[in-house]
Design a protein around this motif. Structure first.
Motif, PDB file in Angstrom:
ATOM      1  N   MET A 255       0.836  -1.199   0.000  1.00 18.76           N
ATOM      2  CA  MET A 255       0.000   0.000   0.000  1.00 18.76           C
ATOM      3  C   MET A 255       0.869   1.245   0.000  1.00 18.76           C
ATOM      4  N   PRO A 256       0.480   2.291  -0.747  1.00 11.53           N
ATOM      5  CA  PRO A 256       1.277   3.525  -0.751  1.00 11.53           C
ATOM      6  C   PRO A 256       1.241   4.192   0.619  1.00 11.53           C
ATOM      7  N   ARG A 257       2.385   4.817   0.979  1.00  9.39           N
ATOM      8  CA  ARG A 257       2.468   5.468   2.281  1.00  9.39           C
ATOM      9  C   ARG A 257       1.570   6.704   2.328  1.00  9.39           C
ATOM     10  N   THR A 258       0.841   6.861   3.425  1.00 10.40           N
ATOM     11  CA  THR A 258      -0.015   8.026   3.599  1.00 10.40           C
ATOM     12  C   THR A 258       0.841   9.275   3.766  1.00 10.40           C
ATOM     13  N   VAL A 259       0.522  10.298   3.018  1.00 13.23           N
ATOM     14  CA  VAL A 259       1.293  11.538   3.063  1.00 13.23           C
ATOM     15  C   VAL A 259       0.861  12.373   4.261  1.00 13.23           C
ATOM     16  N   ASP A 260       1.813  12.805   5.057  1.00 13.27           N
ATOM     17  CA  ASP A 260       1.553  13.741   6.154  1.00 13.27           C
ATOM     18  C   ASP A 260       1.656  15.145   5.562  1.00 13.27           C
ATOM     19  N   HIS A 261       0.514  15.777   5.350  1.00 15.70           N
ATOM     20  CA  HIS A 261       0.503  17.047   4.629  1.00 15.70           C
ATOM     21  C   HIS A 261       1.193  18.162   5.418  1.00 15.70           C
ATOM     22  N   ASP A 262       1.030  18.170   6.737  1.00 18.02           N
ATOM     23  CA  ASP A 262       1.707  19.185   7.541  1.00 18.02           C
ATOM     24  C   ASP A 262       3.231  19.013   7.458  1.00 18.02           C
ATOM     25  N   GLU A 263       3.670  17.757   7.498  1.00 24.55           N
ATOM     26  CA  GLU A 263       5.108  17.484   7.393  1.00 24.55           C
ATOM     27  C   GLU A 263       5.643  17.897   6.033  1.00 24.55           C
ATOM     28  N   ARG A 264       4.904  17.577   4.986  1.00 20.39           N
ATOM     29  CA  ARG A 264       5.338  17.936   3.624  1.00 20.39           C
ATOM     30  C   ARG A 264       5.372  19.461   3.452  1.00 20.39           C
ATOM     31  N   ARG A 265       4.387  20.129   3.983  1.00 23.16           N
ATOM     32  CA  ARG A 265       4.346  21.591   3.887  1.00 23.16           C
ATOM     33  C   ARG A 265       5.529  22.212   4.636  1.00 23.16           C
ATOM     34  N   SER A 266       5.813  21.686   5.818  1.00 29.84           N
ATOM     35  CA  SER A 266       6.952  22.191   6.601  1.00 29.84           C
ATOM     36  C   SER A 266       8.264  21.940   5.871  1.00 29.84           C
ATOM     37  N   MET A 267       8.383  20.776   5.235  1.00 25.67           N
ATOM     38  CA  MET A 267       9.600  20.455   4.494  1.00 25.67           C
ATOM     39  C   MET A 267       9.831  21.434   3.345  1.00 25.67           C
ATOM     40  N   ILE A 268       8.749  21.792   2.666  1.00 28.06           N
ATOM     41  CA  ILE A 268       8.862  22.743   1.550  1.00 28.06           C
ATOM     42  C   ILE A 268       9.256  24.122   2.069  1.00 28.06           C
ATOM     43  N   LEU A 269       8.649  24.541   3.184  1.00 19.72           N
ATOM     44  CA  LEU A 269       8.987  25.846   3.759  1.00 19.72           C
ATOM     45  C   LEU A 269      10.441  25.885   4.220  1.00 19.72           C
ATOM     46  N   GLU A 270      10.922  24.804   4.805  1.00 19.92           N
ATOM     47  CA  GLU A 270      12.317  24.751   5.233  1.00 19.92           C
ATOM     48  C   GLU A 270      13.251  24.849   4.030  1.00 19.92           C
ATOM     49  N   ALA A 271      12.910  24.167   2.949  1.00 20.73           N
ATOM     50  CA  ALA A 271      13.717  24.243   1.727  1.00 20.73           C
ATOM     51  C   ALA A 271      13.693  25.661   1.169  1.00 20.73           C
ATOM     52  N   PHE A 272      12.527  26.269   1.178  1.00 18.71           N
ATOM     53  CA  PHE A 272      12.403  27.658   0.712  1.00 18.71           C
ATOM     54  C   PHE A 272      13.312  28.594   1.520  1.00 18.71           C
ATOM     55  N   MET A 273      13.304  28.448   2.843  1.00 21.32           N
ATOM     56  CA  MET A 273      14.089  29.346   3.680  1.00 21.32           C
ATOM     57  C   MET A 273      15.593  29.109   3.520  1.00 21.32           C
ATOM     58  N   ARG A 274      16.000  27.855   3.361  1.00 17.25           N
ATOM     59  CA  ARG A 274      17.417  27.579   3.100  1.00 17.25           C
ATOM     60  C   ARG A 274      17.858  28.234   1.803  1.00 17.25           C
ATOM     61  N   LEU A 275      17.054  28.057   0.768  1.00 13.26           N
ATOM     62  CA  LEU A 275      17.383  28.595  -0.547  1.00 13.26           C
ATOM     63  C   LEU A 275      17.394  30.120  -0.528  1.00 13.26           C
ATOM     64  N   ALA A 276      16.382  30.715   0.111  1.00 14.10           N
ATOM     65  CA  ALA A 276      16.287  32.180   0.156  1.00 14.10           C
ATOM     66  C   ALA A 276      17.437  32.780   0.952  1.00 14.10           C
TER      67      ALA A 276
END
Length: 213
Positions: free
Chosen positions: A1-22
């Motif tokens: 079965m495909p792993r259930t996506v934790d949307h809050d975790e994914r959103r936080s990961m994207i924001l962290e990547a954004f802040m590192r890049l910025a």
């Protein structure tokens, strides 16, 4: 079965990547594609959570304020259940200084956002007024508490001193960020001002005034 996506975790990961890049390349250089590459996910995933660069930028700004509040709360908790007014003010100042990688990244981004908000209507400039206003109110309340506890003189104007202390916090933080002041000297300068407020409460003569007489 495909792993259930934790949307809050994914959103936080994207924001962290954004802040590192910025922080590394500057807000002006950030793109959704660049954030996707930094996070190691698809562009479609970034667009799913934030839709546009403007929404990602505003979410990043909101996240910065949350991070600042969390760092302050952690610092205050480390002081114990009933820290005095001066210890609490020193904690405010310590959190505001860019003395490690995380705090330097925060200051770089906060300053960059402040400049961008002056010219970009898609970035709310109220954050840079409302946030400091709340800080100033907290500092004024701490000074009032210090007056009640006898740490500061009863006639001290808490509103004016809160303005001065907030200016010291922001100004010295920027000075440390750009290398004009060391963190040690900034702490000493802030402490010197608190010493003067404490001396007025204790009735001790101010050393600077003594030297000038």
């Amino acid at each position: 079965m495909p792993r259930t996506v934790d949307h809050d975790e994914r959103r936080s990961m994207i924001l962290e990547a954004f802040m590192r890049l910025a922080a590394r390349e500057g807000l002006h250089a950030v793109s959704l594609r660049g954030v996707a590459a930094e996070a190691g996910i698809s562009l479609r995933s970034v667009q799913y959570y934030f839709e546009t660069k403007a929404r990602l930028m505003q979410s990043g700004l909101d996240a910065l304020e949350t991070i600042s509040n969390e760092r302050l709360s952690a610092r205050l908790q480390s002081l114990g259940p009933s820290p005095g007014a001066r210890a609490t003010l020193e904690a405010y100042f310590a959190v505001a200084l860019p003395t490690d990688h995380q705090s330097r990244q925060f200051h770089l981004l906060w300053t960059s956002y402040a400049m961008l908000a002056m010219t970009d209507p898609e970035i709310s400039d109220r954050t840079f007024v409302d946030g400091p206003d709340r800080q100033q109110e907290r500092i004024a309340s701490l000074l009032e508490k210090g007056k009640s506890d006898g740490a500061f003189h009863a006639t001290l104007d808490s509103e004016i001193q809160a303005t001065i202390l907030l200016s010291l916090i922001h100004g010295l933080g920027t000075a440390v960020l750009v290398g004009q002041q060391t963190a040690e000297r900034a702490f000493a300068s802030f402490g010197h001002h608190l010493d003067r407020l404490t001396a007025e409460a204790s009735g001790k003569p101010d050393r600077d005034r003594q030297r000038s007489e």
